[in-house]
Write a protein that holds these residues in place. Structure first.
Motif, PDB file in Angstrom:
ATOM      1  N   VAL A 109     -37.369  13.201  16.957  1.00 22.26           N
ATOM      2  CA  VAL A 109     -38.157  14.604  16.837  1.00 22.26           C
ATOM      3  C   VAL A 109     -38.948  14.924  18.019  1.00 22.26           C
ATOM      4  N   ALA A 110     -39.917  13.771  18.387  1.00 21.78           N
ATOM      5  CA  ALA A 110     -40.815  14.070  19.473  1.00 21.78           C
ATOM      6  C   ALA A 110     -40.012  14.660  20.768  1.00 21.78           C
ATOM      7  N   SER A 111     -38.832  13.880  21.079  1.00 22.02           N
ATOM      8  CA  SER A 111     -37.949  14.205  22.261  1.00 22.02           C
ATOM      9  C   SER A 111     -37.676  15.724  22.468  1.00 22.02           C
ATOM     10  N   GLY A 112     -37.858  16.462  21.294  1.00 21.59           N
ATOM     11  CA  GLY A 112     -37.504  17.932  21.306  1.00 21.59           C
ATOM     12  C   GLY A 112     -35.908  18.375  21.279  1.00 21.59           C
ATOM     13  N   GLU A 113     -35.152  17.139  21.351  1.00 18.28           N
ATOM     14  CA  GLU A 113     -33.745  17.589  21.150  1.00 18.28           C
ATOM     15  C   GLU A 113     -33.537  18.268  19.955  1.00 18.28           C
ATOM     16  N   CYS A 114     -34.170  17.931  18.853  1.00 20.61           N
ATOM     17  CA  CYS A 114     -33.647  18.378  17.611  1.00 20.61           C
ATOM     18  C   CYS A 114     -33.979  19.865  17.451  1.00 20.61           C
ATOM     19  N   ASP A 115     -34.753  20.473  18.304  1.00 14.28           N
ATOM     20  CA  ASP A 115     -35.241  21.897  18.244  1.00 14.28           C
ATOM     21  C   ASP A 115     -33.935  22.968  18.350  1.00 14.28           C
ATOM     22  N   ASP A 116     -33.726  23.878  17.612  1.00 11.65           N
ATOM     23  CA  ASP A 116     -32.858  24.934  17.814  1.00 11.65           C
ATOM     24  C   ASP A 116     -31.511  24.224  17.498  1.00 11.65           C
ATOM     25  N   LYS A 117     -31.307  23.001  16.776  1.00 15.72           N
ATOM     26  CA  LYS A 117     -29.967  22.496  16.425  1.00 15.72           C
ATOM     27  C   LYS A 117     -29.727  22.663  14.801  1.00 15.72           C
ATOM     28  N   ALA A 118     -28.496  22.934  14.591  1.00 11.78           N
ATOM     29  CA  ALA A 118     -28.157  22.595  13.180  1.00 11.78           C
ATOM     30  C   ALA A 118     -28.225  21.288  12.870  1.00 11.78           C
ATOM     31  N   GLY A 119     -29.006  20.997  11.569  1.00 15.65           N
ATOM     32  CA  GLY A 119     -28.989  19.647  11.104  1.00 15.65           C
ATOM     33  C   GLY A 119     -30.145  18.704  12.018  1.00 15.65           C
ATOM     34  N   SER A 153     -37.163  24.724  11.025  1.00 15.69           N
ATOM     35  CA  SER A 153     -38.189  25.638  10.959  1.00 15.69           C
ATOM     36  C   SER A 153     -39.337  24.978  11.867  1.00 15.69           C
ATOM     37  N   SER A 154     -39.319  23.660  11.840  1.00 15.74           N
ATOM     38  CA  SER A 154     -40.657  22.800  12.657  1.00 15.74           C
ATOM     39  C   SER A 154     -40.108  21.621  12.885  1.00 15.74           C
ATOM     40  N   ARG A 155     -40.980  20.785  13.531  1.00 19.01           N
ATOM     41  CA  ARG A 155     -40.857  19.347  13.941  1.00 19.01           C
ATOM     42  C   ARG A 155     -40.828  18.609  12.368  1.00 19.01           C
ATOM     43  N   GLU A 156     -41.798  18.931  11.619  1.00 14.20           N
ATOM     44  CA  GLU A 156     -41.899  18.358  10.388  1.00 14.20           C
ATOM     45  C   GLU A 156     -40.447  18.439   9.462  1.00 14.20           C
ATOM     46  N   ASP A 157     -39.907  19.580   9.638  1.00 13.94           N
ATOM     47  CA  ASP A 157     -38.542  20.253   8.973  1.00 13.94           C
ATOM     48  C   ASP A 157     -37.532  19.261   9.505  1.00 13.94           C
ATOM     49  N   ALA A 158     -37.513  19.098  10.926  1.00 17.01           N
ATOM     50  CA  ALA A 158     -36.457  18.251  11.655  1.00 17.01           C
ATOM     51  C   ALA A 158     -36.673  16.565  11.110  1.00 17.01           C
ATOM     52  N   PHE A 159     -37.782  16.335  10.900  1.00 17.37           N
ATOM     53  CA  PHE A 159     -38.232  14.885  10.622  1.00 17.37           C
ATOM     54  C   PHE A 159     -37.255  14.739   9.123  1.00 17.37           C
ATOM     55  N   LYS A 160     -37.827  15.653   8.366  1.00 14.38           N
ATOM     56  CA  LYS A 160     -36.964  15.549   7.060  1.00 14.38           C
ATOM     57  C   LYS A 160     -35.700  15.515   6.859  1.00 14.38           C
ATOM     58  N   MET A 161     -35.070  16.304   7.687  1.00 14.87           N
ATOM     59  CA  MET A 161     -33.512  16.425   7.975  1.00 14.87           C
ATOM     60  C   MET A 161     -33.146  15.184   8.349  1.00 14.87           C
ATOM     61  N   ILE A 162     -33.536  14.619   9.479  1.00 16.91           N
ATOM     62  CA  ILE A 162     -33.072  13.323  10.032  1.00 16.91           C
ATOM     63  C   ILE A 162     -33.245  12.223   8.805  1.00 16.91           C
TER      64      ILE A 162
END
Length: 195
Positions: free
Chosen positions: A137-147, A83-92
């Motif tokens: 995460v800052a690369s933006g690749e994680c945006d809109d990707k499952a996991g 849902s956000s870059r912070e959320d992406a960080f937590k997932m990775i």
């Protein structure tokens, strides 16, 4: 000739479909992708892929519709798109140094004729430090990707092992799609694919 429709706006799924050498249109389904209480990851992707295919098939009953849905699962927890870059960080951070499972449901439908399957693939991440995760995460690749990662992109540098279908992790188990399309009478022009 039977018309082929991809029920997805995903650029990755479009790319895999283009490998088949068959012209296709895109019709993005408008469905509620919320999980049902108590639903397992494989049940979720199976239901959603069928729902997406049926939604588009109702508008194009003479066409062959391909739909898919993908989730990442770790320790019984379903990880969808962050849902956000912070959320992406937590997932990775959660997945680093661990093995998780990616489930993709794929459905091919023409009118009342339906073929559906769930493909599961295990993915192993290297151990990662917080700085590396932050940079990824800052690369933006994680945006809109499952996991929150793309196996076909930068994430490939920290994925040490894949047990199963790589294309399924990307979002479309192309081997299964080809088999289903052949069942529906569509010929894959291999000469065009390999040209």
């Amino acid at each position: 000739m039977t018309k082929l429709i991809l029920a997805s706006g995903s650029p990755r799924r479009k790319e895999f479909m283009s490998y088949l050498g068959i012209p296709f249109d895109v019709d993005i389904p408008n469905v509620d992708e919320s999980p049902v209480k108590g639903e397992s990851p494989d049940e979720l992707v199976h239901r959603l892929s069928r729902l997406k295919a049926d939604s588009v098939s109702q508008k194009h009953s003479d066409s062959v519709v391909v739909a898919a849905d993908t989730v990442v699962c770790f320790n019984g927890m379903i990880l969808g798109k962050p849902s956000s870059r912070e959320d992406a960080f937590k997932m990775i951070k959660m997945l680093q140094g661990q093995t998780h499972t990616v489930y993709t449901g794929v459905t091919v439908q023409k009118g009342s004729l339906v073929r559906s399957r769930v493909v599961s693939t295990e993915v192993v991440f290297d151990p990662l430090d917080d700085e590396f995760i932050s940079n990824y995460v800052a690369s933006g690749e994680c945006d809109d990707k499952a996991g929150a990662y793309a196996i076909q992109g930068i994430a490939s540098v920290f994925i040490s092992e894949v047990k199963g279908s790589v294309s399924s992790v990307v979002g479309l188990p192309i081997n299964e799609v080809v088999k289903f399309l052949r069942e529906f009478g569509l010929d894959i022009p291999i000469s065009k694919v390999c040209a």
